[in-house]
Write a protein that holds these residues in place. Structure first.
Motif, short mmCIF file in Angstrom:
data_model
loop_
_atom_site.label_atom_id
_atom_site.label_comp_id
_atom_site.label_asym_id
_atom_site.label_seq_id
_atom_site.Cartn_x
_atom_site.Cartn_y
_atom_site.Cartn_z
N VAL A 1 82.27 7.57 70.54
CA VAL A 1 81.11 8.41 70.54
C VAL A 1 81.50 9.30 71.47
N ARG A 2 80.98 10.66 70.56
CA ARG A 2 81.02 11.91 71.21
C ARG A 2 80.83 12.06 72.41
N PHE A 3 81.24 13.39 73.74
CA PHE A 3 80.58 13.24 74.80
C PHE A 3 80.86 14.25 75.35
N GLN A 4 81.09 15.47 74.43
CA GLN A 4 81.09 16.90 74.71
C GLN A 4 81.29 17.48 73.29
N GLY A 5 81.08 19.02 74.11
CA GLY A 5 81.26 19.59 72.63
C GLY A 5 79.85 19.69 71.71
N ILE B 1 82.80 7.32 62.18
CA ILE B 1 81.84 7.10 60.48
C ILE B 1 82.32 6.86 59.30
N PHE B 2 83.72 6.36 59.32
CA PHE B 2 84.46 5.60 57.81
C PHE B 2 84.42 4.39 58.00
N ASN B 3 83.94 3.67 59.37
CA ASN B 3 83.89 2.59 59.21
C ASN B 3 82.83 1.39 59.44
N PRO B 4 82.38 0.66 58.07
CA PRO B 4 81.08 0.00 58.34
C PRO B 4 80.59 -0.41 59.56
N ASN B 5 81.97 -1.08 59.59
CA ASN B 5 81.83 -1.82 61.32
C ASN B 5 81.83 -0.95 62.66
N THR B 6 82.12 -0.04 62.93
CA THR B 6 81.33 0.62 63.65
C THR B 6 80.36 2.27 64.03
N LEU B 7 79.92 1.33 65.51
CA LEU B 7 78.76 2.50 65.74
C LEU B 7 79.18 3.51 66.01
N ASN B 8 78.56 5.08 66.05
CA ASN B 8 79.04 6.10 66.49
C ASN B 8 77.89 6.11 67.16
N VAL B 9 78.32 7.12 68.53
CA VAL B 9 76.74 7.52 69.18
C VAL B 9 77.56 9.10 69.08
N ILE B 10 76.45 10.32 69.16
CA ILE B 10 76.17 11.36 69.69
C ILE B 10 75.54 11.57 71.24
N GLY B 11 76.43 11.55 72.11
CA GLY B 11 76.17 11.38 73.45
C GLY B 11 75.76 12.66 73.84
N ASN B 12 74.92 12.27 75.40
CA ASN B 12 74.24 12.80 76.20
C ASN B 12 75.11 14.66 76.40
N LYS C 1 82.35 -4.54 74.21
CA LYS C 1 82.33 -3.96 73.83
C LYS C 1 83.44 -3.39 73.40
N GLU C 2 84.66 -3.04 72.32
CA GLU C 2 85.95 -1.57 72.35
C GLU C 2 84.62 -0.57 72.20
N ILE C 3 85.47 0.50 73.28
CA ILE C 3 84.26 1.31 72.86
C ILE C 3 85.25 2.53 73.38
N LEU C 4 85.18 3.11 72.05
CA LEU C 4 86.50 5.10 71.86
C LEU C 4 85.74 5.92 72.38
N LEU C 5 86.11 6.49 73.58
CA LEU C 5 84.95 8.77 72.90
C LEU C 5 86.29 9.04 73.15
N GLY D 1 79.15 12.22 79.93
CA GLY D 1 78.93 12.84 78.52
C GLY D 1 78.72 11.68 77.54
N SER D 2 78.74 10.77 78.39
CA SER D 2 78.90 9.38 76.61
C SER D 2 77.32 8.79 76.96
N GLY D 3 77.01 8.48 78.42
CA GLY D 3 76.22 7.90 78.97
C GLY D 3 76.63 5.93 79.39
N LEU D 4 77.49 6.07 79.96
CA LEU D 4 79.23 4.81 80.57
C LEU D 4 78.38 4.75 81.59
N ALA D 5 77.98 4.28 82.87
CA ALA D 5 78.42 4.02 84.01
C ALA D 5 79.89 3.57 84.64
N LYS D 6 80.95 3.01 83.55
CA LYS D 6 81.95 2.68 84.11
C LYS D 6 82.55 3.86 83.61
#
Ligand code: GDP
Length: 424
Positions: free
Chosen positions: A30-34, A58-69, A214-218, A249-254
């Motif tokens: 997830v991208r969280f700023q900028g 984005i290059f990994n077909p198993n990874t969901l990519n998120v544009i955060g708030n 889930k394994e989440i990368l910010l 900026g991601s929308g994570l409550a943790k």
């Protein structure tokens, strides 16, 4: 597991490469700023790509990519980038955009350009992507969230409220043409139709992802020293670049479980502002042409980056503010041409030696205290095991680790995905 990958310095540390590398195991990036005002350079099986808004998973077909708030969403730019990635043969791209992300309006870019022009010599060196006007409007509560695009009455009323103020500035301060409501509405309709397939309630998405462990990368953009609160204000960016902003900026409550701060084996910095360990003339030229994958030139602007010695004071502060649990050092290979490698271990300020980073005005008065380490004078790009590095290279990494106070877990010795070595 929530892991943030952030910059310890002025940006351009190589976070994109490290995210791309770590994303091969991640469920979500997830991208969280900028916004699209900076770029990550990634070199993998699809060749070389400069990502500005797309997350580096984005290059990994198993990874969901998120544009955060927290992101400044430039819709045409995002779609253009997506097309360019697909044109490289990347298939099964998984991307969602937060319904709370705010939209970079065409007038944000216009105001950015006009203001830099008005400031002339006093300008901030903006990339003119609209970031400062965008974030100003967000906090002035006159920005547009993605979800607002889908309520026509709300949209029109909001434009009616905002346009008179924008047009007053345009006409009277900048002597430019006023904006028309009709044009603006048409643009927003185009944006709505284009972004609709990607819109997602990312707060719910992350709530479920956390429950499912889930394994989440910010993925951070720029670095600590560009943070508007902790960086070299006003030569900072307009959004918080630090890991503690990541969940917001991601929308994570943790909060993050792990924070990887990325730093280069030397310093580089684009644009204006104090830079204590800066090299000049031939020293700078030599390092600049060797740095990164094709010299130290901005991924977004092509501007030559300012370069200098590794700055222990700035980086210790950088990793502390990021609350880094580990550090990855990139670009170690670049220093292989030097007989001796200068490192900035402290600053001299008003005749006193100081070890703590300071405010922007004081930084301008600081000079670097340099220690010199022996170079290794060879190409280390083909080495795959950390223990096989020349002893001078390992000594350099040990020296820096001691000064910054956080474990350097990996060292990158080339721009390609596989040019990286685990250290500890
Ligand atoms: P980011 O915004 O932090 O991702 O950094 P950029 O992509 O703007 O800049 C980092 C530059 O360093 C890019 O040109 C990368 O391809 C390059 N790079 C990353 N790691 C290494 C490395 O270990 N060695 C070399 N030579 N280049 C690297």
């Amino acid at each position: 597991m929530i892991k943030a990958i952030v910059g310890a310095n002025w940006g351009d540390e190589g976070k994109g490469k490290i995210t791309d590398y770590l994303a091969t195991h991640a469920d979500i990036v997830v991208r969280f700023q900028g916004g699209n005002n900076a770029g990550h350079t990634i070199i993998n099986e699809y060749g070389k790509s400069a990502l500005h808004l797309l997350p580096s998973g984005i290059f990994n077909p198993n990874t969901l990519n998120v544009i955060g708030n927290g992101v400044a969403l430039n819709i045409p730019s995002l779609l253009e980038e997506l097309e360019s990635i697909k044109a490289k043969g990347v298939e099964n791209v998984k991307l969602v955009v937060s319904d709370r992300a705010q939209i970079v309006m065409p007038y944000h870019i216009l105001f950015d350009e006009l203001e830099e022009k008005r400031l002339e010599k006093a300008q901030f060196g903006s990339t003119k992507s609209g970031m400062a006007p965008f974030y100003s409007d967000k906090y002035a509560k006159i920005g547009f969230q993605v979800n607002e695009l889908f309520d026509e009455k709300w949209l029109e009323e909001k434009i009616d409220r905002i346009l008179p103020a924008k047009n007053t500035l345009l006409v009277h301060l900048y002597h430019a043409e006023p904006l028309s409501k009709e044009n603006l509405l048409n643009t927003l309709h185009e944006y709505r139709d284009a972004i609709a397939p990607y819109v997602c309630d990312t707060v719910k998405l992350f709530k479920d992802a956390v429950i499912e462990n889930k394994e989440i990368l910010l993925e951070g953009q720029l670095g600590t020293l560009r943070d508007p609160d902790f960086g070299i204000y006003p030569y900072s960016t307009s959004s918080n670049t630090i890991s503690s902003y990541g969940p917001i900026g991601s929308g994570l409550a943790k909060g993050c479980d792990n924070v990887v701060a990325v730093t280069k084996a030397y310093s580089s910095c684009v644009g204006a502002g104090p830079f204590v360990s800066e090299f000049f003339d031939q020293d700078a030229h030599e390092l600049r042409i060797r740095g990164g994958d094709a010299g130290e030139f901005g991924a977004k602007t092509g501007r030559p980056r300012r370069v200098g010695a590794f700055d222990c004071v700035a980086t210790r502060y950088g990793v502390q503010i990021q609350s880094a649990t580990e550090v990855v050092m990139t670009n170690l290979d670049v220093l292989g041409y030097l007989d001796e490698i200068p490192v900035c271990v402290a600053y001299k300020h008003n005749g006193e030696i100081i070890y703590d980073f300071c405010n922007t005005q004081q930084l301008y008065e600081c000079t670097p205290v340099i220690e010199t380490l022996p170079g290794w004078k060879c190409d280390i790009r083909d080495i795959t095991d950390y223990h096989d590095l020349p002893k001078e290279a390992k000594n350099y990494v040990d020296f820096i680790e001691k000064h910054i106070g956080v474990t350097i877990s990996m060292v990158s010795n080339g721009p390609k995905r596989n040019q990286i070595m685990k250290r500890k």
